[in-house]
Scaffold this active site. Structure first.
Site, PDB file in Angstrom:
ATOM      1  N   LYS A 187       1.319   8.925  -8.660  1.00  0.00           N
ATOM      2  CA  LYS A 187       2.383   8.347  -7.826  1.00  0.00           C
ATOM      3  C   LYS A 187       3.475   9.386  -7.643  1.00  0.00           C
ATOM      4  O   LYS A 187       4.406   9.485  -8.427  1.00  0.00           O
ATOM      5  CB  LYS A 187       2.934   7.073  -8.462  1.00  0.00           C
ATOM      6  N   SER A 205      -0.508   2.301  -0.517  1.00  0.00           N
ATOM      7  CA  SER A 205       0.428   1.548  -1.364  1.00  0.00           C
ATOM      8  C   SER A 205       0.609   0.137  -0.804  1.00  0.00           C
ATOM      9  O   SER A 205      -0.343  -0.628  -0.718  1.00  0.00           O
ATOM     10  CB  SER A 205       1.762   2.279  -1.477  1.00  0.00           C
TER      11      SER A 205
END
Length: 625
Positions: free
Chosen positions: A216, A416
């Site tokens: 991430k 996402s």
């Protein structure tokens, strides 16, 4: 006494008289303004109708070439458009160079209608003012160009130069022209991000990061001054695959090998040295183009192919912006197309972002509409607010539970939160170039107590609990830090459990390919994150199949502007055009957007408004090729 009363009455009368007089004047002014506004609107509509009728009449005249003279960029969902807006564009002359946003799906429809239009006998790609688009959109347009060419109608590409986006479209042409001093600008693909750690340290801003997921990387600019090794490795792999996909398409279209198309920058440079820097001659020698010719020579060639116009100044042609699309025959069975284009924020839509409340309302409307038999959700989003993404996802679950099939068509990116909202679909379809996955959650909070301390501002007070006074002017309490990390952890586990449930996999399987890891379409299908490789056409066909429809009509759920909004927008465009034209006298801004790209500048523009400060967001992508 009598005189006093008389004076008082006179004063009261004077006040009343003034009020009446000014009220009458105000009413007269308002009436005049309203009449003038309606008069201007009447003139605009009359002129617009005349121009529209004139366009309709010219559509029956003898023209041959459709000119795809794209100006600006291509997006899934441009600024809201209406017929009245088209009239005002004609009137205000803002329909060409100021059309900065072009609808991808309008371009596809124009090409497909022109393919079957007996008045159109060929296509001219005039791409000089086309700034670019993402690779997925270009491949979709390329599909329509191939269909046009396979119908037997030729395509000619004409330009002074071709950037990478322009050249990908030009490669579909039967013949590519380049002017003598032109060039084909093939460079490759890169990513470039700004990192703010030192800046934040110098400003004494405390950045609190809460995340789950090894990959991430959206938070890295806030906590590092350079790209981490694992992110560098992943992004290198990503852009190499995209570049190979790009070269593969060009090589097929030009009937060459990928090595012949791009032999490497050193080989290109050496050969350019031998040719004394003649970029046009290099492009011709290496079969990037088919012919070098001046504009006058090309013009005469096109006149021979398509005939001269009435004035004899050019060849018979019509611009894509003047080519009228025929409205489809209305059907009772409809497929709703809902576009989610841009970062997802909590609440209603805001400029540059998609509001969770707005999209949820559209999905709900489609669910209760008896004429809507299926929904195709076009997702082109890096994600955003967890709360807003979940709101959209729950609405899609309700649609599916109601018996109406849901098909997701992924655009250039559905990562996402963009993937989060896609999970309830009966079928998920993406292209090979789609960036998806990035299943991970992070939270970010900045506090400025140290910055304020340095200039002599201090915060103090009392509270009933350690977390009752969370403020950007005070340090975050340990209890709140623990709570935030708990929010992020819980959201991540909810995310992977949701994916596992709808993709029929175990949580462990999803966790291995999650952790913020980004995948391209052909990797995503191997990992079970999507169902098929395809485009919007394939998504619509799948919706037809699932809804068992024989006849159907597409219903595009778009926002409608009233005439006041359109009038303001067009006035702004005119003012903007005047300012830009004045600036262009002093500063050369040609292709500025292509020369300087900061891929994730929107990290600062994004509206960080999630109520829990939790985000499923991937900002490591480039909007343009």
């Amino acid at each position: 006494m009598f005189l006093t009363i008389k004076a008082f009455v006179q004063n009261i009368w004077k006040i009343i008289y003034k009020i009446l007089r000014y009220s009458i004047r105000a009413l007269y002014l308002i009436r005049t303004v309203i009449i003038n506004i309606f008069f201007i609107i009447f003139i605009m509509i009359s002129v617009g109708i005349y121009l529209n009728l004139r366009d309709s009449s010219t559509s029956l005249s003898k023209y041959s070439a459709l000119v795809l003279d794209l100006s600006g960029i291509i997006v899934d969902k441009p600024v809201t458009y209406s017929k009245f807006q088209k009239f005002s564009q004609h009137l205000l002359n803002t329909n060409r160079s100021n059309a900065k946003e072009n609808s991808l799906f309008d371009i596809i429809n124009i090409l497909r209608q022109a393919k079957n239009d007996p008045h159109i006998t060929g296509l001219i790609l005039s791409l000089k003012n086309f700034y670019g688009s993402n690779q997925t959109s270009l491949e979709y347009i390329g599909k329509a160009l191939r269909e046009f060419k396979e119908s037997g109608k030729p395509i000619y590409a004409i330009s002074d130069y071709y950037n990478q986006s322009q050249y990908l479209l030009a490669s579909y042409a039967n013949k590519i022209y380049l002017t003598p001093h032109g060039f084909v600008d093939l460079r490759g693909i890169s990513t470039n991000k700004l990192y703010y750690k030192s800046l934040l340290d110098n400003l004494k801003i405390n950045t609190h990061i809460f995340r789950v997921g090894t990959y991430k990387s959206a938070v890295e600019p806030f906590i590092q001054d350079q790209m981490s090794d694992h992110v560098r490795h992943e992004e290198t792999k990503l852009i190499n695959r995209l570049w190979n996909q790009y070269l593969k398409i060009i090589s097929i279209n030009r009937n060459m090998t990928t090595q012949e198309i791009f032999p490497g920058i050193n080989n290109i440079l050496n050969e350019l040295h031998q040719m004394q820097g003649d970029t046009a001659a290099y492009a011709l020698k290496n079969k990037w183009i088919d012919e070098i010719a001046s504009h006058s020579v090309i013009e005469n060639t096109m006149k021979k192919i398509f005939g001269s116009n009435k004035q004899g100044t050019s060849f018979n042609a019509i611009s894509m912006y003047d080519y009228n699309l025929v409205a489809p025959i209305k059907q009772n069975n409809q497929i709703a197309i809902i576009c989610i284009n841009g970062p997802i924020v909590d609440g209603p839509d805001i400029p540059g972002s998609i509001g969770g409340d707005t999209i949820a309302h559209k999905i709900r409307s489609a669910r209760f509409d008896p004429e809507i038999k299926a929904i195709v959700v076009r997702v082109n989003s890096p994600g955003g607010s967890v709360n807003a993404s979940e709101l959209i996802r729950l609405e899609l679950i309700s649609v599916r539970d109601s018996g109406k099939p849901v098909v997701v068509s992924m655009g250039s990116i559905a990562a996402s939160g963009g993937y989060w909202i896609s999970t309830p679909a009966n079928v998920i379809i993406a292209s090979n170039s789609t960036i998806t996955g990035s299943i991970g959650i992070f939270g970010i909070i900045n506090t400025f107590e140290k910055s304020l301390d340095t200039i002599g501002i201090h915060s103090d007070g009392v509270n009933t609990s350690p977390i009752s006074n969370i403020s950007i002017t005070t340090p975050l309490p340990t209890e709140y830090i623990n709570m935030m990390q708990l929010y992020v952890n819980t959201s991540y586990h909810y995310f992977i459990n949701t994916v596992a449930e709808y993709r029929c996999k175990t949580t462990e399987d999803i966790h291995k390919i999650a952790q913020g890891h980004v995948w391209l379409g052909y990797d995503a299908i191997k990992n079970g994150l999507i169902d098929n490789i395809g485009d919007l056409d394939d998504a619509i066909n799948k919706a037809i199949e699932l809804a068992h429809l024989k006849e159907y009509q597409l219903n595009w759920y778009e926002d409608k502007l009233n005439w006041i909004d359109v009038l303001i927008q067009q006035a702004n465009k005119v003012i903007q055009t005047i300012i830009i034209n004045l600036l262009n006298h002093y500063v050369s801004l040609t292709n500025f957007n292509n020369n300087i790209k900061i891929n994730n500048s929107n990290i600062l523009q994004f509206s960080w408004n999630d109520p829990k400060n939790c985000y499923a967001l991937d900002l490591n992508y480039s909007e343009q090729l």
